[in-house]
Design a protein around this motif. Structure first.
Motif, PDB file in Angstrom:
ATOM      1  N   LEU A  64       0.841  -1.187   0.000  1.00  0.00           N
ATOM      2  CA  LEU A  64       0.000   0.000   0.000  1.00  0.00           C
ATOM      3  C   LEU A  64       0.878   1.240   0.000  1.00  0.00           C
ATOM      4  CD1 LEU A  64      -2.601  -0.971   2.738  1.00  0.00           C
ATOM      5  CD2 LEU A  64      -2.809  -1.235   0.278  1.00  0.00           C
ATOM      6  N   GLY A  65       0.365   2.306  -0.592  1.00  0.00           N
ATOM      7  CA  GLY A  65       1.085   3.564  -0.601  1.00  0.00           C
ATOM      8  C   GLY A  65       0.141   4.718  -0.324  1.00  0.00           C
ATOM      9  N   ILE A  66       0.637   5.711   0.372  1.00  0.00           N
ATOM     10  CA  ILE A  66      -0.128   6.920   0.650  1.00  0.00           C
ATOM     11  C   ILE A  66       0.828   8.102   0.504  1.00  0.00           C
ATOM     12  CG2 ILE A  66       0.238   6.836   3.141  1.00  0.00           C
ATOM     13  CD1 ILE A  66      -2.658   7.867   3.429  1.00  0.00           C
ATOM     14  N   GLY A  67       0.349   9.178  -0.092  1.00  0.00           N
ATOM     15  CA  GLY A  67       1.186  10.342  -0.328  1.00  0.00           C
ATOM     16  C   GLY A  67       1.578  11.044   0.958  1.00  0.00           C
ATOM     17  N   GLU A  68       2.758  11.649   0.946  1.00  0.00           N
ATOM     18  CA  GLU A  68       3.224  12.373   2.130  1.00  0.00           C
ATOM     19  C   GLU A  68       2.303  13.543   2.456  1.00  0.00           C
ATOM     20  OE1 GLU A  68       5.382  11.629  -0.360  1.00  0.00           O
ATOM     21  OE2 GLU A  68       6.986  10.461   0.545  1.00  0.00           O
ATOM     22  N   GLY A  69       1.797  14.205   1.426  1.00  0.00           N
ATOM     23  CA  GLY A  69       0.885  15.327   1.642  1.00  0.00           C
ATOM     24  C   GLY A  69      -0.379  14.903   2.368  1.00  0.00           C
ATOM     25  N   SER A  70      -0.868  13.738   2.039  1.00  0.00           N
ATOM     26  CA  SER A  70      -2.055  13.196   2.695  1.00  0.00           C
ATOM     27  C   SER A  70      -1.794  12.947   4.175  1.00  0.00           C
ATOM     28  CB  SER A  70      -2.468  11.895   2.009  1.00  0.00           C
ATOM     29  OG  SER A  70      -3.465  11.247   2.733  1.00  0.00           O
ATOM     30  N   LEU A  71      -0.646  12.376   4.462  1.00  0.00           N
ATOM     31  CA  LEU A  71      -0.286  12.099   5.853  1.00  0.00           C
ATOM     32  C   LEU A  71      -0.080  13.394   6.636  1.00  0.00           C
ATOM     33  CD1 LEU A  71       0.317   9.761   7.795  1.00  0.00           C
ATOM     34  CD2 LEU A  71       2.711  10.055   7.220  1.00  0.00           C
ATOM     35  N   LEU A  72       0.542  14.387   6.021  1.00  0.00           N
ATOM     36  CA  LEU A  72       0.749  15.667   6.696  1.00  0.00           C
ATOM     37  C   LEU A  72      -0.572  16.387   6.948  1.00  0.00           C
ATOM     38  CD1 LEU A  72       3.953  17.014   4.931  1.00  0.00           C
ATOM     39  CD2 LEU A  72       3.722  16.221   7.277  1.00  0.00           C
ATOM     40  N   THR A  73      -1.488  16.321   5.984  1.00  0.00           N
ATOM     41  CA  THR A  73      -2.797  16.936   6.168  1.00  0.00           C
ATOM     42  C   THR A  73      -3.530  16.310   7.349  1.00  0.00           C
ATOM     43  OG1 THR A  73      -2.946  17.404   3.812  1.00  0.00           O
ATOM     44  CG2 THR A  73      -5.002  17.422   5.049  1.00  0.00           C
ATOM     45  N   SER A  74      -3.498  14.996   7.428  1.00  0.00           N
ATOM     46  CA  SER A  74      -4.149  14.291   8.537  1.00  0.00           C
ATOM     47  C   SER A  74      -3.500  14.638   9.871  1.00  0.00           C
ATOM     48  CB  SER A  74      -4.086  12.782   8.308  1.00  0.00           C
ATOM     49  OG  SER A  74      -4.733  12.438   7.125  1.00  0.00           O
ATOM     50  N   ALA A  75      -2.178  14.677   9.891  1.00  0.00           N
ATOM     51  CA  ALA A  75      -1.473  14.987  11.137  1.00  0.00           C
ATOM     52  C   ALA A  75      -1.759  16.420  11.588  1.00  0.00           C
ATOM     53  CB  ALA A  75       0.027  14.779  10.954  1.00  0.00           C
ATOM     54  N   LEU A  76      -1.798  17.346  10.637  1.00  0.00           N
ATOM     55  CA  LEU A  76      -2.128  18.729  10.994  1.00  0.00           C
ATOM     56  C   LEU A  76      -3.529  18.835  11.575  1.00  0.00           C
ATOM     57  CD1 LEU A  76      -0.584  20.833   8.090  1.00  0.00           C
ATOM     58  CD2 LEU A  76       0.025  20.909  10.504  1.00  0.00           C
ATOM     59  N   LEU A  77      -4.460  18.130  10.977  1.00  0.00           N
ATOM     60  CA  LEU A  77      -5.832  18.167  11.481  1.00  0.00           C
ATOM     61  C   LEU A  77      -5.913  17.598  12.891  1.00  0.00           C
ATOM     62  CD1 LEU A  77      -8.899  18.629  10.916  1.00  0.00           C
ATOM     63  CD2 LEU A  77      -8.949  16.242  10.191  1.00  0.00           C
ATOM     64  N   VAL A  78      -5.295  16.465  13.102  1.00  0.00           N
ATOM     65  CA  VAL A  78      -5.402  15.769  14.390  1.00  0.00           C
ATOM     66  C   VAL A  78      -4.665  16.514  15.505  1.00  0.00           C
ATOM     67  CG1 VAL A  78      -4.714  13.665  15.608  1.00  0.00           C
ATOM     68  CG2 VAL A  78      -5.793  13.510  13.389  1.00  0.00           C
ATOM     69  N   TYR A  79      -3.494  17.053  15.218  1.00  0.00           N
ATOM     70  CA  TYR A  79      -2.692  17.662  16.276  1.00  0.00           C
ATOM     71  C   TYR A  79      -2.888  19.169  16.412  1.00  0.00           C
ATOM     72  CZ  TYR A  79      -0.290  13.223  16.595  1.00  0.00           C
ATOM     73  OH  TYR A  79      -0.012  11.895  16.762  1.00  0.00           O
ATOM     74  N   MET A  80      -2.987  19.869  15.299  1.00  0.00           N
ATOM     75  CA  MET A  80      -3.013  21.328  15.359  1.00  0.00           C
ATOM     76  C   MET A  80      -4.379  21.907  15.710  1.00  0.00           C
ATOM     77  SD  MET A  80       0.049  22.125  15.118  1.00  0.00           S
ATOM     78  CE  MET A  80      -0.050  23.883  15.024  1.00  0.00           C
ATOM     79  N   THR A  81      -5.457  21.251  15.312  1.00  0.00           N
ATOM     80  CA  THR A  81      -6.781  21.790  15.609  1.00  0.00           C
ATOM     81  C   THR A  81      -7.031  21.870  17.123  1.00  0.00           C
ATOM     82  OG1 THR A  81      -7.551  20.885  13.516  1.00  0.00           O
ATOM     83  CG2 THR A  81      -9.226  21.612  15.037  1.00  0.00           C
ATOM     84  N   PRO A  82      -6.812  20.800  17.880  1.00  0.00           N
ATOM     85  CA  PRO A  82      -6.993  20.934  19.338  1.00  0.00           C
ATOM     86  C   PRO A  82      -6.010  21.923  19.975  1.00  0.00           C
ATOM     87  CG  PRO A  82      -7.015  18.630  18.721  1.00  0.00           C
ATOM     88  CD  PRO A  82      -6.590  19.398  17.512  1.00  0.00           C
ATOM     89  N   LEU A  83      -4.781  21.951  19.465  1.00  0.00           N
ATOM     90  CA  LEU A  83      -3.786  22.866  20.024  1.00  0.00           C
ATOM     91  C   LEU A  83      -4.152  24.325  19.743  1.00  0.00           C
ATOM     92  CD1 LEU A  83      -1.120  22.675  21.567  1.00  0.00           C
ATOM     93  CD2 LEU A  83       0.058  22.760  19.379  1.00  0.00           C
ATOM     94  N   LEU A  84      -4.611  24.587  18.535  1.00  0.00           N
ATOM     95  CA  LEU A  84      -5.042  25.940  18.179  1.00  0.00           C
ATOM     96  C   LEU A  84      -6.256  26.356  19.015  1.00  0.00           C
ATOM     97  CD1 LEU A  84      -4.518  28.299  16.234  1.00  0.00           C
ATOM     98  CD2 LEU A  84      -6.143  27.236  14.681  1.00  0.00           C
ATOM     99  N   GLY A  85      -7.205  25.437  19.191  1.00  0.00           N
ATOM    100  CA  GLY A  85      -8.369  25.724  20.037  1.00  0.00           C
ATOM    101  C   GLY A  85      -7.972  25.990  21.476  1.00  0.00           C
ATOM    102  N   LEU A  86      -7.029  25.195  21.976  1.00  0.00           N
ATOM    103  CA  LEU A  86      -6.563  25.352  23.352  1.00  0.00           C
ATOM    104  C   LEU A  86      -5.989  26.748  23.571  1.00  0.00           C
ATOM    105  CD1 LEU A  86      -4.746  22.803  25.470  1.00  0.00           C
ATOM    106  CD2 LEU A  86      -3.613  24.962  25.121  1.00  0.00           C
TER     107      LEU A  86
END
Length: 159
Positions: free
Chosen positions: A67-89
């Protein structure tokens, strides 16, 4: 492109169910004995992730696929998961500090903002997951298990 091998569980109507093993973060480092990450990985459950991947080629249970997944896809997911709660905090904590002028208010705002950011990320993730560009794809397919044969007699004779 980030690549990982997975095992086919089933294939039906162009959709393959595959299972990916969770790997420990390290296993070949020279400092394995004193590594904190290795100790923490042993504490957690060793699970498998099952995902659905489109495949026009018929697959057999037990067959290996890459299986393969693009780096951009992984970075987008990581930004959503980590940065959204941190920005809200930080945002809500700052607003509560400005409005109420106390540390207790800032702490309450931080908690509310973190939870709110988590809920926003949770709500946005299914919409992002539906995008084809963010889905893993099958890069290569291994032989079916019934076509593989290991001949141990010839290796024993040579020794």
């Amino acid at each position: 492109m980030i690549k990982e091998w997975a095992t086919v569980i089933s294939w039906h109507d162009g959709l393959a169910q595959v299972s990916c093993d969770v790997k420990a973060s390290c296993s070949s480092c020279a400092s394995r004995a004193g590594c904190g990450s290795r100790v923490l990985n042993k504490l957690g459950p060793q699970t498998q992730h099952t995902i659905s991947v489109p495949s026009a080629q018929p697959l057999v249970a037990g067959q290996k696929v890459e299986l393969g997944i693009g780096e951009g896809s992984l970075l987008t997911s990581a930004l959503l998961v980590y940065m959204t709660p941190l920005l809200g905090l930080f945002t809500v904590a700052a607003l509560f500090q400005l409005c109420f002028g106390s540390d207790l208010a800032a702490l309450t705002g931080a908690l509310l903002g973190g939870v709110g950011g988590f809920l926003i990320a949770r709500g946005l993730s299914p919409k992002l997951a539906a995008r084809d560009a963010l889905q893993p794809t099958i890069l290569s397919v291994g032989l079916p298990p019934e076509l593989l044969r290991i001949d141990t007699a010839s290796s024993e004779m040579g020794q």
